[in-house]
Design an enzyme around this catalytic site. Sequence first.
Site, short mmCIF file in Angstrom:
data_model
loop_
_atom_site.label_atom_id
_atom_site.label_comp_id
_atom_site.label_asym_id
_atom_site.label_seq_id
_atom_site.Cartn_x
_atom_site.Cartn_y
_atom_site.Cartn_z
N LEU A 228 74.03 91.88 4.35
CA LEU A 228 73.46 92.65 2.73
C LEU A 228 72.91 93.84 2.07
O LEU A 228 73.35 94.92 1.22
CB LEU A 228 71.76 91.82 2.23
N SER B 24 67.23 89.90 9.84
CA SER B 24 67.82 89.09 11.68
C SER B 24 69.70 90.14 11.33
O SER B 24 69.57 89.90 10.20
CB SER B 24 68.55 87.83 11.40
N ILE C 194 73.23 89.23 11.92
CA ILE C 194 74.69 89.61 10.61
C ILE C 194 74.24 89.81 9.40
O ILE C 194 74.56 89.85 8.30
CB ILE C 194 75.14 88.36 10.84
N CYS C 195 73.09 88.87 9.14
CA CYS C 195 71.94 88.49 7.18
C CYS C 195 72.02 90.54 7.17
O CYS C 195 72.25 90.53 5.78
CB CYS C 195 71.33 87.99 7.50
N THR C 196 70.78 90.16 7.68
CA THR C 196 70.80 92.65 7.53
C THR C 196 71.94 93.18 7.01
O THR C 196 72.27 94.11 6.20
CB THR C 196 69.86 92.93 7.95
#
Length: 158
Positions: A56, A49, A51-53
């Site tokens: 991270l 996704s 924002i998560c990518t």
Amino acid sequence: MDDAGTHPGIGVGDTAPDFSLPNQFGEPVSLSGLRGTPVAVVFYPFAFSGICTGELCELRDNLAGFASAGVRLLAVSVDSKYTLRAYAAAEGYSFDLLADFWPHGQVARSYGAFDAVRGTAGRSTFVIDPSGVVRDAFNTPPGTARPLERYRRALAAL
């Protein structure tokens, strides 16, 4: 996680709940097995996704800060280990991605970081000292990335 951004039941000074989860290679990683090493447990909603990518990848690009503090980075989502292996390969993550897949979100729940409405982990981070005590905890609401500076402050305080 409540609306004030706090973690019901888990806070600074508490002993972090132990867990054992498979990483992206299916290898078990347990918090108790890492005693003697400070750990950052980073809960995030979903692999692949936006924002998560972004979050991270920012941690990946700044992994030296964790290494210089001697901190082991563990990123935890409700995705399966198979999804996490593909995600790690696609994004070049060298840190552990842990699958809180089944029982669904059990570890996130134990930290007060599970969003039962969305069925995902929230964006919650717990920085744990070598003896297993939470030294910092922070989160952001859905749709908002955690700032890198917040990690830097937490690592500096260890």
